[in-house]
Motif scaffolding. Sequence first.
Motif, PDB file in Angstrom:
ATOM      1  N   LEU A 253       6.323   3.722  13.937  1.00  0.00           N
ATOM      2  CA  LEU A 253       5.688   5.015  13.700  1.00  0.00           C
ATOM      3  C   LEU A 253       5.898   5.472  12.261  1.00  0.00           C
ATOM      4  O   LEU A 253       6.951   5.242  11.678  1.00  0.00           O
ATOM      5  CB  LEU A 253       6.254   6.092  14.626  1.00  0.00           C
ATOM      6  CG  LEU A 253       5.916   5.972  16.105  1.00  0.00           C
ATOM      7  CD1 LEU A 253       6.612   7.079  16.879  1.00  0.00           C
ATOM      8  CD2 LEU A 253       4.427   6.037  16.342  1.00  0.00           C
ATOM      9  N   ALA A 254       4.876   6.140  11.720  1.00  0.00           N
ATOM     10  CA  ALA A 254       4.988   6.827  10.437  1.00  0.00           C
ATOM     11  C   ALA A 254       4.742   8.306  10.732  1.00  0.00           C
ATOM     12  O   ALA A 254       3.718   8.672  11.309  1.00  0.00           O
ATOM     13  CB  ALA A 254       3.962   6.289   9.449  1.00  0.00           C
ATOM     14  N   GLU A 255       5.688   9.138  10.379  1.00  0.00           N
ATOM     15  CA  GLU A 255       5.659  10.551  10.755  1.00  0.00           C
ATOM     16  C   GLU A 255       4.609  11.354   9.997  1.00  0.00           C
ATOM     17  O   GLU A 255       4.233  10.994   8.875  1.00  0.00           O
ATOM     18  CB  GLU A 255       7.043  11.151  10.533  1.00  0.00           C
ATOM     19  CG  GLU A 255       8.089  10.542  11.440  1.00  0.00           C
ATOM     20  CD  GLU A 255       9.430  11.244  11.320  1.00  0.00           C
ATOM     21  OE1 GLU A 255       9.517  12.292  10.660  1.00  0.00           O
ATOM     22  OE2 GLU A 255      10.385  10.727  11.902  1.00  0.00           O
ATOM     23  N   PRO A 256       4.161  12.475  10.599  1.00  0.00           N
ATOM     24  CA  PRO A 256       3.214  13.362   9.931  1.00  0.00           C
ATOM     25  C   PRO A 256       3.734  13.780   8.553  1.00  0.00           C
ATOM     26  O   PRO A 256       4.916  14.074   8.386  1.00  0.00           O
ATOM     27  CB  PRO A 256       3.136  14.574  10.868  1.00  0.00           C
ATOM     28  CG  PRO A 256       3.514  14.034  12.210  1.00  0.00           C
ATOM     29  CD  PRO A 256       4.534  12.965  11.937  1.00  0.00           C
ATOM     30  N   GLY A 257       2.849  13.771   7.560  1.00  0.00           N
ATOM     31  CA  GLY A 257       3.208  14.195   6.217  1.00  0.00           C
ATOM     32  C   GLY A 257       3.879  13.132   5.365  1.00  0.00           C
ATOM     33  O   GLY A 257       4.135  13.360   4.184  1.00  0.00           O
TER      34      GLY A 257
ATOM     35  N   GLN B 110       0.819  -1.202   0.000  1.00  0.00           N
ATOM     36  CA  GLN B 110       0.000   0.000   0.000  1.00  0.00           C
ATOM     37  C   GLN B 110       0.863   1.267   0.000  1.00  0.00           C
ATOM     38  O   GLN B 110       1.845   1.358   0.728  1.00  0.00           O
ATOM     39  CB  GLN B 110      -0.907   0.041   1.244  1.00  0.00           C
ATOM     40  CG  GLN B 110      -1.917  -1.056   1.316  1.00  0.00           C
ATOM     41  CD  GLN B 110      -1.333  -2.415   1.678  1.00  0.00           C
ATOM     42  OE1 GLN B 110      -0.237  -2.522   2.202  1.00  0.00           O
ATOM     43  NE2 GLN B 110      -2.077  -3.457   1.372  1.00  0.00           N
ATOM     44  N   ASP B 111       0.426   2.235  -0.803  1.00  0.00           N
ATOM     45  CA  ASP B 111       0.968   3.591  -0.706  1.00  0.00           C
ATOM     46  C   ASP B 111       0.153   4.302   0.366  1.00  0.00           C
ATOM     47  O   ASP B 111      -1.083   4.285   0.329  1.00  0.00           O
ATOM     48  CB  ASP B 111       0.840   4.330  -2.038  1.00  0.00           C
ATOM     49  CG  ASP B 111       1.851   3.839  -3.053  1.00  0.00           C
ATOM     50  OD1 ASP B 111       3.046   3.766  -2.704  1.00  0.00           O
ATOM     51  OD2 ASP B 111       1.455   3.533  -4.190  1.00  0.00           O
ATOM     52  N   ILE B 112       0.845   4.916   1.294  1.00  0.00           N
ATOM     53  CA  ILE B 112       0.209   5.548   2.452  1.00  0.00           C
ATOM     54  C   ILE B 112       0.427   7.052   2.395  1.00  0.00           C
ATOM     55  O   ILE B 112       1.484   7.519   1.981  1.00  0.00           O
ATOM     56  CB  ILE B 112       0.831   4.992   3.765  1.00  0.00           C
ATOM     57  CG1 ILE B 112       0.664   3.475   3.848  1.00  0.00           C
ATOM     58  CG2 ILE B 112       0.260   5.681   4.991  1.00  0.00           C
ATOM     59  CD1 ILE B 112      -0.758   2.988   3.876  1.00  0.00           C
ATOM     60  N   GLU B 113      -0.568   7.811   2.826  1.00  0.00           N
ATOM     61  CA  GLU B 113      -0.413   9.249   2.993  1.00  0.00           C
ATOM     62  C   GLU B 113      -0.851   9.606   4.407  1.00  0.00           C
ATOM     63  O   GLU B 113      -2.024   9.469   4.754  1.00  0.00           O
ATOM     64  CB  GLU B 113      -1.247  10.018   1.966  1.00  0.00           C
ATOM     65  CG  GLU B 113      -0.686   9.898   0.563  1.00  0.00           C
ATOM     66  CD  GLU B 113      -1.362  10.836  -0.421  1.00  0.00           C
ATOM     67  OE1 GLU B 113      -1.816  11.920  -0.004  1.00  0.00           O
ATOM     68  OE2 GLU B 113      -1.422  10.461  -1.596  1.00  0.00           O
ATOM     69  N   ILE B 114       0.123  10.042   5.220  1.00  0.00           N
ATOM     70  CA  ILE B 114      -0.170  10.446   6.589  1.00  0.00           C
ATOM     71  C   ILE B 114      -0.435  11.954   6.568  1.00  0.00           C
ATOM     72  O   ILE B 114       0.407  12.719   6.106  1.00  0.00           O
ATOM     73  CB  ILE B 114       1.018  10.149   7.532  1.00  0.00           C
ATOM     74  CG1 ILE B 114       1.461   8.680   7.430  1.00  0.00           C
ATOM     75  CG2 ILE B 114       0.673  10.541   8.971  1.00  0.00           C
ATOM     76  CD1 ILE B 114       0.469   7.670   7.908  1.00  0.00           C
ATOM     77  N   PRO B 115      -1.600  12.401   7.050  1.00  0.00           N
ATOM     78  CA  PRO B 115      -1.874  13.840   7.093  1.00  0.00           C
ATOM     79  C   PRO B 115      -0.831  14.568   7.952  1.00  0.00           C
ATOM     80  O   PRO B 115      -0.211  13.975   8.839  1.00  0.00           O
ATOM     81  CB  PRO B 115      -3.267  13.924   7.739  1.00  0.00           C
ATOM     82  CG  PRO B 115      -3.876  12.580   7.526  1.00  0.00           C
ATOM     83  CD  PRO B 115      -2.732  11.614   7.543  1.00  0.00           C
ATOM     84  N   ASN B 116      -0.660  15.856   7.697  1.00  0.00           N
ATOM     85  CA  ASN B 116       0.315  16.651   8.451  1.00  0.00           C
ATOM     86  C   ASN B 116      -0.039  16.793   9.925  1.00  0.00           C
ATOM     87  O   ASN B 116       0.832  17.095  10.743  1.00  0.00           O
ATOM     88  CB  ASN B 116       0.478  18.038   7.821  1.00  0.00           C
ATOM     89  CG  ASN B 116       1.214  17.960   6.502  1.00  0.00           C
ATOM     90  OD1 ASN B 116       2.093  17.127   6.308  1.00  0.00           O
ATOM     91  ND2 ASN B 116       0.841  18.830   5.580  1.00  0.00           N
ATOM     92  N   ASP B 117      -1.309  16.569  10.275  1.00  0.00           N
ATOM     93  CA  ASP B 117      -1.723  16.703  11.668  1.00  0.00           C
ATOM     94  C   ASP B 117      -1.980  15.341  12.328  1.00  0.00           C
ATOM     95  O   ASP B 117      -2.735  15.236  13.285  1.00  0.00           O
ATOM     96  CB  ASP B 117      -2.972  17.584  11.770  1.00  0.00           C
ATOM     97  CG  ASP B 117      -4.180  16.973  11.070  1.00  0.00           C
ATOM     98  OD1 ASP B 117      -3.999  16.021  10.276  1.00  0.00           O
ATOM     99  OD2 ASP B 117      -5.298  17.447  11.318  1.00  0.00           O
TER     100      ASP B 117
ATOM    101  N   ASN C 282      -1.116  -3.648  10.967  1.00  0.00           N
ATOM    102  CA  ASN C 282      -2.165  -2.640  10.873  1.00  0.00           C
ATOM    103  C   ASN C 282      -1.540  -1.278  11.088  1.00  0.00           C
ATOM    104  O   ASN C 282      -0.608  -1.140  11.893  1.00  0.00           O
ATOM    105  CB  ASN C 282      -3.249  -2.861  11.924  1.00  0.00           C
ATOM    106  CG  ASN C 282      -4.117  -4.056  11.612  1.00  0.00           C
ATOM    107  OD1 ASN C 282      -4.371  -4.353  10.453  1.00  0.00           O
ATOM    108  ND2 ASN C 282      -4.565  -4.748  12.637  1.00  0.00           N
ATOM    109  N   LEU C 283      -2.047  -0.289  10.391  1.00  0.00           N
ATOM    110  CA  LEU C 283      -1.640   1.100  10.563  1.00  0.00           C
ATOM    111  C   LEU C 283      -2.842   1.858  11.096  1.00  0.00           C
ATOM    112  O   LEU C 283      -3.921   1.824  10.489  1.00  0.00           O
ATOM    113  CB  LEU C 283      -1.191   1.694   9.225  1.00  0.00           C
ATOM    114  CG  LEU C 283      -0.944   3.197   9.216  1.00  0.00           C
ATOM    115  CD1 LEU C 283       0.332   3.532   9.975  1.00  0.00           C
ATOM    116  CD2 LEU C 283      -0.866   3.713   7.800  1.00  0.00           C
ATOM    117  N   VAL C 284      -2.656   2.511  12.233  1.00  0.00           N
ATOM    118  CA  VAL C 284      -3.727   3.319  12.837  1.00  0.00           C
ATOM    119  C   VAL C 284      -3.300   4.781  12.766  1.00  0.00           C
ATOM    120  O   VAL C 284      -2.202   5.124  13.199  1.00  0.00           O
ATOM    121  CB  VAL C 284      -3.973   2.910  14.310  1.00  0.00           C
ATOM    122  CG1 VAL C 284      -5.059   3.772  14.920  1.00  0.00           C
ATOM    123  CG2 VAL C 284      -4.321   1.432  14.400  1.00  0.00           C
ATOM    124  N   LEU C 285      -4.144   5.624  12.182  1.00  0.00           N
ATOM    125  CA  LEU C 285      -3.864   7.055  12.134  1.00  0.00           C
ATOM    126  C   LEU C 285      -4.441   7.729  13.363  1.00  0.00           C
ATOM    127  O   LEU C 285      -5.615   7.546  13.699  1.00  0.00           O
ATOM    128  CB  LEU C 285      -4.465   7.677  10.879  1.00  0.00           C
ATOM    129  CG  LEU C 285      -3.865   7.227   9.557  1.00  0.00           C
ATOM    130  CD1 LEU C 285      -4.565   7.912   8.397  1.00  0.00           C
ATOM    131  CD2 LEU C 285      -2.380   7.492   9.512  1.00  0.00           C
TER     132      LEU C 285
END
Length: 91
Positions: free
Chosen positions: A53-57, A25-32, A84-87
Amino acid sequence: MIVTLTSSISGEIIPGAFVAIVSEQDIEIPNDAVGIIGIRKSWGDKLVLGATLAEPGYSGRLLLQLTNRSHRTIEIRKGEELCNLVLVRAW
């Protein structure tokens, strides 16, 4: 939001070995927000997950750092559900 991360490759992990597998999967973590990565329960007694952890942005595929802590060789198939990835939104 929860996203299931799957393996982009097939292969074997021998006992005690460390591997790095890229998610399909390509993931996009929001800046917030921050992404928290956890091993799926079905793998919890066999695999240890490194970075969690996946950092903001962040945008792109995730590198899943896994160690086989069992005494048996583990087979991973392409498309296998690993983590699993939890935002979580920052306040």
